[in-house]
Design a protein around this motif. Structure first.
Motif, PDB file in Angstrom:
ATOM      1  N   LEU A  78       0.836  -1.202   0.000  1.00 53.26           N
ATOM      2  CA  LEU A  78       0.000   0.000   0.000  1.00 53.26           C
ATOM      3  C   LEU A  78       0.873   1.255   0.000  1.00 53.26           C
ATOM      4  O   LEU A  78       0.664   2.167  -0.815  1.00 53.26           O
ATOM      5  N   ILE A  79       1.846   1.299   0.897  1.00 58.15           N
ATOM      6  CA  ILE A  79       2.690   2.492   1.011  1.00 58.15           C
ATOM      7  C   ILE A  79       3.504   2.708  -0.256  1.00 58.15           C
ATOM      8  O   ILE A  79       3.558   3.831  -0.798  1.00 58.15           O
ATOM      9  N   LEU A  80       4.128   1.674  -0.747  1.00 52.92           N
ATOM     10  CA  LEU A  80       4.993   1.823  -1.919  1.00 52.92           C
ATOM     11  C   LEU A  80       4.188   2.225  -3.152  1.00 52.92           C
ATOM     12  O   LEU A  80       4.605   3.096  -3.921  1.00 52.92           O
ATOM     13  N   SER A  81       3.022   1.628  -3.340  1.00 50.02           N
ATOM     14  CA  SER A  81       2.239   1.916  -4.539  1.00 50.02           C
ATOM     15  C   SER A  81       1.577   3.279  -4.490  1.00 50.02           C
ATOM     16  O   SER A  81       1.339   3.908  -5.528  1.00 50.02           O
ATOM     17  N   HIS A  82       1.300   3.749  -3.264  1.00 52.65           N
ATOM     18  CA  HIS A  82       0.605   5.029  -3.124  1.00 52.65           C
ATOM     19  C   HIS A  82       1.558   6.229  -3.046  1.00 52.65           C
ATOM     20  O   HIS A  82       1.110   7.370  -3.020  1.00 52.65           O
ATOM     21  N   ALA A  83       2.847   5.957  -3.001  1.00 55.63           N
ATOM     22  CA  ALA A  83       3.832   7.039  -2.935  1.00 55.63           C
ATOM     23  C   ALA A  83       4.034   7.632  -4.328  1.00 55.63           C
ATOM     24  O   ALA A  83       5.059   7.432  -4.977  1.00 55.63           O
ATOM     25  N   CYS A  84       3.020   8.358  -4.776  1.00 59.42           N
ATOM     26  CA  CYS A  84       3.003   8.930  -6.128  1.00 59.42           C
ATOM     27  C   CYS A  84       3.045  10.456  -6.094  1.00 59.42           C
ATOM     28  O   CYS A  84       2.533  11.114  -7.002  1.00 59.42           O
ATOM     29  N   GLY A  85       3.636  11.005  -5.055  1.00 60.46           N
ATOM     30  CA  GLY A  85       3.719  12.452  -4.957  1.00 60.46           C
ATOM     31  C   GLY A  85       4.550  13.049  -6.079  1.00 60.46           C
ATOM     32  O   GLY A  85       5.480  12.424  -6.602  1.00 60.46           O
ATOM     33  N   ILE A  86       4.220  14.276  -6.434  1.00 64.17           N
ATOM     34  CA  ILE A  86       4.823  14.937  -7.594  1.00 64.17           C
ATOM     35  C   ILE A  86       5.251  16.343  -7.191  1.00 64.17           C
ATOM     36  O   ILE A  86       4.607  16.995  -6.361  1.00 64.17           O
ATOM     37  N   GLY A  87       6.312  16.833  -7.804  1.00 62.84           N
ATOM     38  CA  GLY A  87       6.689  18.229  -7.662  1.00 62.84           C
ATOM     39  C   GLY A  87       7.631  18.496  -6.505  1.00 62.84           C
ATOM     40  O   GLY A  87       8.185  17.584  -5.885  1.00 62.84           O
ATOM     41  N   GLU A  88       7.794  19.776  -6.223  1.00 57.88           N
ATOM     42  CA  GLU A  88       8.681  20.202  -5.147  1.00 57.88           C
ATOM     43  C   GLU A  88       8.150  19.721  -3.798  1.00 57.88           C
ATOM     44  O   GLU A  88       6.941  19.602  -3.604  1.00 57.88           O
ATOM     45  N   PRO A  89       9.041  19.442  -2.853  1.00 59.79           N
ATOM     46  CA  PRO A  89       8.567  18.980  -1.545  1.00 59.79           C
ATOM     47  C   PRO A  89       7.921  20.095  -0.740  1.00 59.79           C
ATOM     48  O   PRO A  89       8.191  21.281  -0.944  1.00 59.79           O
ATOM     49  N   PHE A  90       7.060  19.700   0.183  1.00 58.30           N
ATOM     50  CA  PHE A  90       6.550  20.641   1.172  1.00 58.30           C
ATOM     51  C   PHE A  90       7.727  21.236   1.937  1.00 58.30           C
ATOM     52  O   PHE A  90       8.766  20.584   2.106  1.00 58.30           O
ATOM     53  N   PRO A  91       7.601  22.473   2.429  1.00 58.16           N
ATOM     54  CA  PRO A  91       8.640  23.000   3.314  1.00 58.16           C
ATOM     55  C   PRO A  91       8.910  22.039   4.459  1.00 58.16           C
ATOM     56  O   PRO A  91       7.999  21.347   4.934  1.00 58.16           O
ATOM     57  N   ILE A 129      14.335  14.346  11.948  1.00 61.78           N
ATOM     58  CA  ILE A 129      14.303  13.614  10.674  1.00 61.78           C
ATOM     59  C   ILE A 129      12.941  13.877  10.038  1.00 61.78           C
ATOM     60  O   ILE A 129      11.915  13.386  10.518  1.00 61.78           O
ATOM     61  N   HIS A 130      12.917  14.667   8.985  1.00 60.93           N
ATOM     62  CA  HIS A 130      11.661  15.111   8.383  1.00 60.93           C
ATOM     63  C   HIS A 130      11.541  14.563   6.962  1.00 60.93           C
ATOM     64  O   HIS A 130      12.349  14.912   6.099  1.00 60.93           O
ATOM     65  N   PRO A 131      10.568  13.713   6.706  1.00 62.54           N
ATOM     66  CA  PRO A 131      10.436  13.114   5.380  1.00 62.54           C
ATOM     67  C   PRO A 131      10.309  14.142   4.263  1.00 62.54           C
ATOM     68  O   PRO A 131       9.688  15.202   4.443  1.00 62.54           O
ATOM     69  N   VAL A 132      10.898  13.851   3.132  1.00 58.16           N
ATOM     70  CA  VAL A 132      10.713  14.653   1.927  1.00 58.16           C
ATOM     71  C   VAL A 132       9.391  14.229   1.300  1.00 58.16           C
ATOM     72  O   VAL A 132       9.249  13.094   0.857  1.00 58.16           O
ATOM     73  N   VAL A 133       8.429  15.144   1.287  1.00 62.26           N
ATOM     74  CA  VAL A 133       7.072  14.832   0.841  1.00 62.26           C
ATOM     75  C   VAL A 133       6.704  15.743  -0.327  1.00 62.26           C
ATOM     76  O   VAL A 133       6.543  16.952  -0.137  1.00 62.26           O
ATOM     77  N   PRO A 134       6.564  15.209  -1.539  1.00 60.05           N
ATOM     78  CA  PRO A 134       6.156  16.055  -2.666  1.00 60.05           C
ATOM     79  C   PRO A 134       4.796  16.698  -2.425  1.00 60.05           C
ATOM     80  O   PRO A 134       3.907  16.091  -1.823  1.00 60.05           O
ATOM     81  N   GLN A 135       4.638  17.939  -2.900  1.00 60.26           N
ATOM     82  CA  GLN A 135       3.435  18.709  -2.588  1.00 60.26           C
ATOM     83  C   GLN A 135       2.213  18.299  -3.400  1.00 60.26           C
ATOM     84  O   GLN A 135       1.084  18.467  -2.932  1.00 60.26           O
ATOM     85  N   GLN A 136       2.400  17.819  -4.595  1.00 61.15           N
ATOM     86  CA  GLN A 136       1.258  17.566  -5.476  1.00 61.15           C
ATOM     87  C   GLN A 136       0.910  16.081  -5.507  1.00 61.15           C
ATOM     88  O   GLN A 136       1.771  15.217  -5.331  1.00 61.15           O
ATOM     89  N   HIS A 150       4.599   9.033   1.353  1.00 63.69           N
ATOM     90  CA  HIS A 150       6.006   9.433   1.414  1.00 63.69           C
ATOM     91  C   HIS A 150       6.448   9.615   2.864  1.00 63.69           C
ATOM     92  O   HIS A 150       7.598   9.324   3.213  1.00 63.69           O
ATOM     93  N   LEU A 151       5.541  10.099   3.710  1.00 62.14           N
ATOM     94  CA  LEU A 151       5.838  10.217   5.129  1.00 62.14           C
ATOM     95  C   LEU A 151       6.058   8.838   5.740  1.00 62.14           C
ATOM     96  O   LEU A 151       7.036   8.611   6.466  1.00 62.14           O
ATOM     97  N   ALA A 152       5.160   7.903   5.436  1.00 58.12           N
ATOM     98  CA  ALA A 152       5.251   6.554   5.993  1.00 58.12           C
ATOM     99  C   ALA A 152       6.505   5.827   5.520  1.00 58.12           C
ATOM    100  O   ALA A 152       7.094   5.032   6.261  1.00 58.12           O
ATOM    101  N   MET A 153       6.921   6.102   4.280  1.00 56.14           N
ATOM    102  CA  MET A 153       8.120   5.438   3.756  1.00 56.14           C
ATOM    103  C   MET A 153       9.335   5.703   4.624  1.00 56.14           C
ATOM    104  O   MET A 153      10.205   4.836   4.776  1.00 56.14           O
ATOM    105  N   GLY A 159      12.826   6.089   0.742  1.00 54.77           N
ATOM    106  CA  GLY A 159      12.683   7.474   0.333  1.00 54.77           C
ATOM    107  C   GLY A 159      13.769   8.366   0.911  1.00 54.77           C
ATOM    108  O   GLY A 159      14.836   7.912   1.332  1.00 54.77           O
ATOM    109  N   GLU A 160      13.465   9.669   0.931  1.00 55.43           N
ATOM    110  CA  GLU A 160      14.425  10.663   1.387  1.00 55.43           C
ATOM    111  C   GLU A 160      13.862  11.468   2.556  1.00 55.43           C
ATOM    112  O   GLU A 160      12.640  11.535   2.744  1.00 55.43           O
ATOM    113  N   VAL A 161      14.774  12.080   3.305  1.00 56.78           N
ATOM    114  CA  VAL A 161      14.379  12.923   4.430  1.00 56.78           C
ATOM    115  C   VAL A 161      15.277  14.162   4.461  1.00 56.78           C
ATOM    116  O   VAL A 161      16.363  14.181   3.873  1.00 56.78           O
ATOM    117  N   PHE A 162      14.773  15.193   5.150  1.00 50.75           N
ATOM    118  CA  PHE A 162      15.615  16.331   5.518  1.00 50.75           C
ATOM    119  C   PHE A 162      16.232  16.009   6.874  1.00 50.75           C
ATOM    120  O   PHE A 162      15.521  15.658   7.814  1.00 50.75           O
TER     121      PHE A 162
END
Length: 505
Positions: A78-91, A129-136, A150-153, A159-162
């Motif tokens: 579920l997590i891997l398939s739903h991680a379809c975020g797009i664009g620049e990350p949220f602040p 440790i703050h997940p990199v979460v695409p905004q769109q 992306h948060l759950a990943m 995935g990536e984190v700040f």
């Protein structure tokens, strides 16, 4: 340290965690409820009962039964398939807010996760440790599925984190803090992503920025009043009282406090009978924006403590599928916030025009030190006009739109995350407009005579002059606007409050 229990998180506490880097912990009483809820999930799996998202697929696949041996894989997939975020990350601060809100929601004890899941969310907050979460990519119903995946990943080491000022692989940051990656079990993937925490996190950060900006707008308008020798009578208590709006009365009272003992303001009839609306109607317009802020605050503080998962697990093992993940309340609130903040910028831009237009005042044209040879603040007004025009397009309500998904199983959605993202952009634009206003207002007030300013506005002027110098010749004003806007960030808000409270009438 802020103690989370799922029920008492406020915007003030969120401010401490987000902007002051306060650490968090879970209430033992709340964790006891979490354990009871988890036991119900484990019974469902052991008894092979048919329950959505635990022993079935998701969305249109809700009628597909999952073997008990596959329930853990179901959550990872579920997590891997739903991680379809797009664009620049949220602040990064918004990502931190998502972790905070998700932990708080799970602590209500209706989601069926193990305590370790909540402990991991708390660890990520406390170690930065703050997940990199695409905004769109979120429709704002069935929860913020793509962003929260992306948060759950990050909990899973994917995935990536700040982390410590850099963007790194999640596994690298977890290893640095000695945090083992988490293997999700039954219901846990769904519990992590089926909620409104992306739009609400964006909304919380946006609100906190907007609230400080609303206070700052009054202080800045006070300096403009002095630069234009505005008529103080418009803030008289009787005028506000007979209209009846508390927020209007509050704004007028604060304006009077900012301008107390000013020798630059005037009385009606001294220079003119009445001012233009952008000065005279500050209590009415700013007060209406405060009404918006009050509404948004109420909705955010409800949502911050809401169970937005599906299905929800209640005492006695009762499991019900519903729609608490639907973001409509926050979608409306964020669209409303856009209007309130955009109007603060609109009226500010009109005050800027009155400061620079020689046909509307007796100041040097465009506040130029050498009109003609030097353009002064001419193009600053252009920039402000551009920003408020952009805000008008961003203010179009996202919540009026909907589009069906998951083969029409999810046939109405909120677009609340789009609304919150656009609200954040409007706040940023408004901050730049107000930065331009204070630069122009200070120039005008100094022309009138800095020694004649009110005690409070003089202190504010002194602090602001450390950021931007007077206009003595043309220069790259973009740098001034950038520095001033940065100074107006919520983290620098305290000086405004201290000044505002410094004189008792």
């Amino acid at each position: 340290m802020v103690v989370l229990n799922g029920n008492s998180l406020t915007l003030q506490l969120a401010y401490q965690v987000l902007f002051q880097k306060e650490t968090i912990t879970a209430s033992p009483e709340a964790l006891a409820k979490v354990i009871c809820s988890r036991e119900a999930v484990e019974s469902i799996v052991a008894e092979k009962r048919i329950v959505y998202g635990i022993t079935t697929g998701f969305g249109k696949f809700s009628d597909v039964l999952i073997d008990s041996s596959d329930v853990n894989d179901l959550q990872t997939n579920l997590i891997l398939s739903h991680a379809c975020g797009i664009g620049e990350p949220f602040p990064e601060i918004v990502s931190r807010a998502m972790l905070l809100l998700r932990a708080n929601a799970l602590l209500k004890g209706y989601s069926g996760v193990r305590p370790i899941v909540i402990e991991r969310l708390i660890q990520l907050v406390n170690t930065g440790i703050h997940p990199v979460v695409p905004q769109q990519g979120s429709l704002g119903a069935s929860g913020d599925l793509a962003p929260l995946s992306h948060l759950a990943m990050a909990l899973m080491g994917e995935g990536e984190v700040f982390y410590q000022g850099e963007r790194v692989l999640a596994m690298q940051a977890l290893a640095a803090e000695g945090i083992p990656p988490l293997t999700l079990e039954a219901k846990e993937g769904l519990a992590l992503i089926n909620g409104t925490q992306a739009m609400t996190a964006m909304g919380v950060v946006t609100y906190l920025e907007a609230e400080s900006l609303a206070y700052q707008s009054e202080a800045i308008a006070a300096i403009t009043m002095e630069g234009l020798q505005g008529i103080i009578d418009a803030f008289d208590e009787d005028i506000q009282r007979v209209r009846g709006y508390k927020q209007q009365m509050d704004v007028a009272e604060r304006m009077k406090r900012w301008l107390h003992d000013s020798k630059l303001t005037t009385k009606q009839g001294e220079l003119r009978v009445q001012d233009a609306y952008s000065l005279r109607c500050i209590p009415q317009v700013h007060g209406a924006s405060w009404q918006v802020l009050d509404y948004v605050k109420e909705k955010l503080e409800i949502e911050m403590n809401a169970a937005t998962d599906n299905p929800l697990i209640f005492e006695g093992g009762k499991v019900i599928s519903g729609g608490n993940f639907h973001g409509q309340p926050i979608a409306f609130a964020m669209d409303f916030l856009k209007l309130g903040v955009a109007e603060l910028a609109n009226i500010s831009e009109r005050r800027i025009e009155r400061l620079v237009n020689p046909q509307l005042n007796d100041l040097p044209p465009f506040l130029s030190p050498q009109p003609g040879l030097q353009s002064g603040a001419m193009i600053m007004q252009y920039a402000a006009a551009s920003l408020v025009s952009e805000n008008k397009t961003l203010a179009h309500p996202a919540s009026v739109d909907s589009i069906p998904s998951s083969a029409n199983q999810e046939d109405h959605v909120s677009m609340g995350t789009i609304a919150s993202r656009h609200a954040y952009q409007i706040v940023g634009n408004a901050r730049n407009v107000l930065a331009i206003e204070i630069i122009c207002a200070m120039q005008a007030a100094e022309y009138r005579g800095r020694g004649k300013m009110a005690s409070k506005t003089a202190v504010l002027m002194e602090k602001a002059r450390e950021i931007v110098e007077p206009i003595e010749k043309d220069r790259i004003f973009a740098k001034d606007i950038e520095r001033m806007a940065a100074w107006l960030q919520v983290t620098n808000f305290l000086p405004f409050l201290e000044i505002e409270a410094s004189v008792n009438l």
